[in-house]
Design a protein around this motif. Structure first.
Motif, short mmCIF file in Angstrom:
data_model
loop_
_atom_site.label_atom_id
_atom_site.label_comp_id
_atom_site.label_asym_id
_atom_site.label_seq_id
_atom_site.Cartn_x
_atom_site.Cartn_y
_atom_site.Cartn_z
N SER A 4 1.11 -1.11 -0.09
CA SER A 4 -0.16 -0.01 0.12
C SER A 4 0.76 1.44 0.14
O SER A 4 1.88 1.12 0.32
CB SER A 4 -1.12 0.05 1.30
N THR A 258 -0.95 -7.88 -11.98
CA THR A 258 -0.82 -7.48 -10.39
C THR A 258 -0.65 -8.61 -9.50
O THR A 258 0.34 -8.21 -8.73
CB THR A 258 -2.03 -6.82 -9.97
N GLY A 286 -7.30 0.52 -8.51
CA GLY A 286 -6.20 1.23 -8.04
C GLY A 286 -6.25 2.86 -8.17
O GLY A 286 -7.48 3.57 -8.30
N GLN A 305 -1.04 3.04 -9.48
CA GLN A 305 -0.80 1.61 -8.68
C GLN A 305 -2.01 1.11 -8.74
O GLN A 305 -2.87 1.40 -8.59
CB GLN A 305 -0.54 2.12 -7.12
N ARG A 307 -3.99 -2.54 -7.62
CA ARG A 307 -4.23 -3.46 -6.47
C ARG A 307 -5.18 -4.96 -6.84
O ARG A 307 -6.16 -4.54 -7.35
CB ARG A 307 -4.59 -2.80 -5.27
N SER A 308 -4.80 -5.85 -6.15
CA SER A 308 -5.69 -7.14 -6.13
C SER A 308 -5.27 -7.93 -5.05
O SER A 308 -4.24 -8.45 -4.89
CB SER A 308 -5.00 -7.81 -7.61
N ARG A 311 -1.95 -7.99 -3.03
CA ARG A 311 -0.90 -7.88 -3.85
C ARG A 311 -1.09 -6.15 -4.59
O ARG A 311 -2.18 -5.72 -4.68
CB ARG A 311 -1.02 -8.68 -4.80
N SER A 312 -0.08 -5.49 -4.85
CA SER A 312 0.03 -4.48 -5.41
C SER A 312 1.18 -4.19 -6.55
O SER A 312 2.03 -5.03 -6.39
CB SER A 312 -0.24 -3.11 -4.46
#
Length: 428
Positions: A4, A258, A286, A305, A307-308, A311-312
């Motif tokens: 993050s 990602t 993101g 960025q 995000r999943s 994970r990023s």
């Protein structure tokens, strides 16, 4: 990389921040402040370390060289024995070879026939090159003034003293560094893990090599130039192919990227065309720091960025035109990847050159033109734009030596004016 990150806090600190027309230097500042280096460390064999980033300082475990030694083939002697006037005549005490220490003694009034790299005998501090000497029987005759006391002797530890930092953390390891580590007797070296980069091209008109080329379609070249540029940086490359201009398909590709990579690079789909869905897709996955850069070519460029789950990954949404892809990669992605690899900051390899013709430009954006370099008789370099500067003319990138960089505040450059050239050779 990082799970993050407050991207908005970063952009709020950038002077003159405008997500729709960001200056090149401001965009670089946002990227540099956002991307975090990988932290994992692994040990690899020295021969596998080329292009990797050193994770820890390496201190020399030994003195290099380990002994005072001769820098020349010649005769080792005591500097005090050199005559103030006339020739110096000394008795030859024997011969010293590299790797074979001389077991005898070189007393005052004598000299040792010595080879390059051989250990200097006790008491001797000077080597006279053999071409200056004349040998008569067991004596060597040295003309006055050909050397001074202390000449042609390499001192113990003068290259690297024991305990001194031989290579600093963050060093991008080059061939000379491998040789240096070998000279220290090192078999393995600690390096940052490779950066994982996933990429794909977006566009219904794109076809992969081997597929039939339907009317209105083109072969996808961007994935091949990206693959080549990423390989030169030593990244772990994940090619996700061509993705159709369809929101659900794009979202699935971005999620896959990602979940398996530190950085995601897309080409195409970042402009404002009806079928450019990347922008809307990103809003659900993101945040994006900027969409456009005050530059040419390469104005549509996204950085943000993704995000999943937990994970990023950092996203670079590059334009679709082949030249713009390479220009934006060299200008933005390459510096970011080097930073993400943990490499120490290093300047872009620029060359100052004079322009062979007038280069028209208005201030307010950075422009990149493909250029061909020639050496002038006075030692300076001259650069000439190559033919068609259109952003789809990939052949001009193949012919060029580098990019003529016309900076944001720069105006028209007259013939003979100096410009910066971003060299292609020298880019890792």
């Amino acid at each position: 990389m990082t799970a993050s990150f407050d991207l908005q806090q970063v952009v709020s600190c950038v002077s003159g921040y405008d997500p729709n027309a960001l200056r090149v230097d401001a965009a670089l500042a946002v990227i540099q402040a956002s991307v975090q280096p990988v932290q994992a460390i692994e040990r690899v064999a020295v021969r596998e370390a080329l292009g990797r980033v050193l994770a820890q300082d390496i201190a020399s475990p030994i003195d290099v060289p380990a002994h005072d030694n001769s820098a020349m083939d010649g005769y080792a002697l005591r500097g005090a024995d050199l005559a103030a006037q006339g020739d110096t005549v000394l008795t030859i005490a024997g011969r010293g070879l590299a790797g074979h220490a001389f077991e005898g003694e070189v007393t005052a009034g004598s000299a040792l026939r010595i080879m390059t790299g051989a250990v200097m005998p006790a008491g001797c501090d000077t080597v006279v090159p053999q071409e200056f000497c004349r040998v008569e029987g067991d004596r060597v005759i040295i003309p006055q003034g050909v050397v001074r006391p202390g000449d042609n002797r390499r001192l113990r530890g003068e290259d690297l003293a024991r305990g001194r930092t031989a290579l600093p953390a963050g060093k991008l390891l080059r061939p000379a560094d491998l040789g240096l580590m070998a000279s220290l007797g090192m078999a393995e070296v600690p390096v940052r893990r490779r950066l994982r980069v996933a990429f794909f091209s977006s566009g219904d008109e794109l076809r992969s090599i081997g597929e039939p080329l339907d009317a209105g379609c083109v072969y996808d070249s961007n994935r091949y130039t990206l693959w080549g540029m990423l390989q030169r940086l030593g990244c772990e490359v994940i090619d996700l192919g061509v993705v159709a201009d369809e929101p659900q398909t794009l979202q699935a590709a971005l999620r896959t990227a990602t979940e398996c990579a530190d950085v995601v690079i897309t080409s195409g789909g970042v402009s404002v065309g009806e079928a450019d869905y990347l922008r809307s897709t990103l809003s659900s996955m993101g945040e994006v720091a900027f969409w456009r850069i005050a530059m040419r070519p390469g104005r549509p460029l996204a950085f943000g960025q993704l995000r999943s789950g937990a994970r990023s990954a950092w996203l670079f949404g590059l334009p679709g035109n082949p030249v713009a892809v390479m220009v934006t990669f060299y200008a933005f992605v390459r510096p970011a990847l080097l930073h993400g690899m943990g490499a120490s900051p290093q300047p872009q390899p620029m060359l100052r050159a004079v322009s062979s013709q007038t280069l028209r430009k208005k201030p307010g954006r950075t422009e990149y033109q493909r250029g061909l370099l020639t050496a002038l008789p006075d030692g300076r370099w001259q650069v000439s734009p190559i033919g068609n500067q259109g952003s789809g003319v990939l052949s001009s990138m193949s012919q060029a030596h580098g990019l003529i960089v016309l900076h944001h505040d720069q105006q028209t450059v007259q013939t003979g004016g100096e410009v910066d050239v971003l060299l292609f050779e020298g880019l890792v």
